[in-house]
Every structure is written in C-alpha cells, then in structure tokens.
Design an enzyme around this catalytic site. Structure first.
Site, PDB file in Angstrom:
ATOM      1  N   ASN A  90       0.847  -1.195   0.000  1.00 60.43           N
ATOM      2  CA  ASN A  90       0.000   0.000   0.000  1.00 60.43           C
ATOM      3  C   ASN A  90       0.883   1.246   0.000  1.00 60.43           C
ATOM      4  O   ASN A  90       2.101   1.150   0.095  1.00 60.43           O
ATOM      5  CB  ASN A  90      -0.968  -0.020   1.196  1.00 60.43           C
ATOM      6  CG  ASN A  90      -0.246   0.038   2.522  1.00 60.43           C
ATOM      7  OD1 ASN A  90       0.316   1.060   2.891  1.00 60.43           O
ATOM      8  ND2 ASN A  90      -0.235  -1.081   3.245  1.00 60.43           N
ATOM      9  N   ARG A  91       0.269   2.399  -0.102  1.00 65.01           N
ATOM     10  CA  ARG A  91       1.009   3.647  -0.334  1.00 65.01           C
ATOM     11  C   ARG A  91       1.408   4.389   0.929  1.00 65.01           C
ATOM     12  O   ARG A  91       1.807   5.544   0.859  1.00 65.01           O
ATOM     13  CB  ARG A  91       0.164   4.586  -1.211  1.00 65.01           C
ATOM     14  CG  ARG A  91      -0.066   4.072  -2.596  1.00 65.01           C
ATOM     15  CD  ARG A  91      -0.745   5.127  -3.451  1.00 65.01           C
ATOM     16  NE  ARG A  91      -1.161   4.577  -4.732  1.00 65.01           N
ATOM     17  CZ  ARG A  91      -0.346   4.423  -5.768  1.00 65.01           C
ATOM     18  NH1 ARG A  91       0.917   4.771  -5.668  1.00 65.01           N
ATOM     19  NH2 ARG A  91      -0.798   3.900  -6.885  1.00 65.01           N
TER      20      ARG A  91
END
Ligand code: CTP
Ligand code: CA
Length: 251
Positions: free
Chosen positions: A34-35
């Site tokens: 994920n970011r």
C-alpha cells in the site's frame, strides 16, 4: 541538545509506534502493498521521544529518508540515546519489518513492556493464502492462476483485548473517506466502537489530505466514539495532539 524539546510528560514511559505499510509476499519477488509512507508514525515516534519517552518504532517498509527526516534514522542519534538505557531522555529504537506477520510479532514483543501502543501502520487486511518458494512464471497466452487471499489478524483489536500491562493505552489510526454508507466521522465512530482501543485518530483522506502528504487533519475519538480532540496541520502537530490525548487518559 539531548534535552527533550517537549513537555517531558512521557518521561520514563515506553511507547510503541508502528509505522509504514505492510507488504504481503506473493512469491519471492512480488508483494501486495500500500502507499503508506510512514510519515505520521515517524512523527509520532519523534514527538514521543522529545516528550521523554523511550520509543520502539516498528517500521514497515519505511524509507530511510523518512526515518531521517524525524531524526529517527540511523544517523539521527536517537538510537544512541535509547541504547544508553533507562533513566535517560527519550530515544527511538527502530525495528524494521516487512509483512503483517513480522509486524505483529514485533509489536506484540514490544507491547509486553509498553505503556502505550499506537498502531499508525497501514496493515494489509489480506494476504495470499500460499506463497510459493519459487517465482511464479508466466505461460504465454494463458491467464495466471488466481491469487486466493485470506484475512490477516487484526493486531489493534488483539492488543486492545489482551492489555499486556495495567493501564496500557492502545491507540489506532483510521484513514477514512466518506461514502454512501456515511461520512468520515460516522465511519470513524463505528470503527472506534468495534476495535476496543482507548483512542482512534480518524484521518480524512482524499482531496489532497493524508497519504504521502506533509499535513493532516485528524479527529481523535475515544472507545465510545466520542470526539476528544481535533488537530490539523503538520503530522508533527497531529502527533502532539495524539500524545496530549494519551496523557489525558492517564489523568
Ligand atoms: N489494523 C490492525 N490490523 C489489521 C488491520 C488494521 O492492527 N489487520 C489497525 C491499523 O493499524 C489502524 C486501525 O487498525 O490502527 C484501523 O485500520 P483500518 O484499515 O482503518 O481498519 P479496518 O478494521 O481494517 O477497516 P477497513 O480497512 O475495512 O476500513
Ligand atoms: Ca484495513
């Protein structure tokens, strides 16, 4: 130098902060991630150290430049302060992890002696059921086998249930966008009640807020979903508002 820059109200406390985003292996060379940059968690760790705490920062895939920015990196000098032992001004010890299983192990180990655990990491909700030892090869012209996902344990809810030490404060973070089922705050309220944590910092994401950005807007809820604090501004300002709320739980 060496003196806490904050009020010193976390002096003598051991706090655990998870930061960054977990990565779930698909095979030896690929992952689902994920970011999350880890900036909010790193800001929480730095703020706690400045307020006198001994911090264990469990960093999931956080870039060194992000750790350095808050003085928590290898060159930041905080590791040395921490290594000097109890009784000193605060310091940050970084534990690097990759997957959710590694994060869970590191957080649970550190929680055994923690006064506060803050789960600021973006934890993968699911992981591939099987992780082959060899790289998955493409067969030209053929669709790949689907990757079956299984649910990860909820680390925050587990910590809230277990309460490894008397008076241990457990804090979660939730990045929310409003949707048809309700606004950011309503989603946050429901999550606060569901998790069993003492505090949940709800972060409005989207529209230039949250992930990867320098500033944040956070509403801190208690376990019943009531608003106990609001903070806007830098991730450091949000971090200090969260620690203020933690200190209030004890008072
Ligand atoms: N969290 C956790 N373990 C998980 C998932 C989330 O400890 N397996 C923690 C996060 O670190 C965060 C909090 O729970 O502190 C809220 O995470 P969030 O993703 O917002 O909540 P979920 O319960 O996973 O709900 P959803 O993703 O569906 O919104
Ligand atoms: Ca989630």
């Amino acid at each position: 130098p060496g003196e806490p820059a904050g009020p010193g109200d976390l002096s003598g406390k051991h706090v655990v902060v998870s930061a960054g985003g977990t990565r779930e292996p698909i095979d030896p060379v690929r992952f689902i991630g994920n970011r999350s940059s880890g900036r909010q968690g790193v800001a929480l760790a730095a703020a706690a150290a400045d307020r006198g705490a001994h911090v264990t920062l469990v960093a999931a895939n956080v870039e060194d430049s992000v750790l350095d920015a808050a003085g928590a990196g290898p060159g930041g000098g905080r590791d040395a302060a921490s290594a000097a032992g109890p009784g000193r001004a605060g310091g940050v010890t970084v534990v690097h992890v990759g997957s959710t299983a590694e994060l869970a192990d590191a957080v649970h180990a550190a929680a055994a002696t923690a006064d506060v655990v803050v789960m600021a990491a973006a934890v993968a909700d699911f992981r591939p059921e099987n992780t082959p030892d060899a790289k998955i090869k493409k067969v030209p012209g053929e669709a790949p086998a689907p990757i079956r996902l299984v649910e990860n344990p909820d680390i925050l809810a587990g910590l809230a249930r277990e309460r490894r030490r008397a008076g241990q404060v457990v804090v979660g973070f939730a990045a929310e966008t409003g949707d048809a089922a309700g606004g950011v705050l309503e989603h946050g309220r429901q999550k606060a009640r569901r998790k069993g944590a003492d505090l949940l910092a709800v972060n409005a994401v989207g529209a230039g807020l949250g992930f990867g950005t320098a500033s944040n807007e956070v509403t801190v809820l208690d376990g019943a979903g009531e608003v106990v604090a609001r903070a806007a501004g830098s991730k450091r300002a949000v971090a200090d508002a969260v620690w203020d709320a933690v200190v209030k739980v004890w008072s």
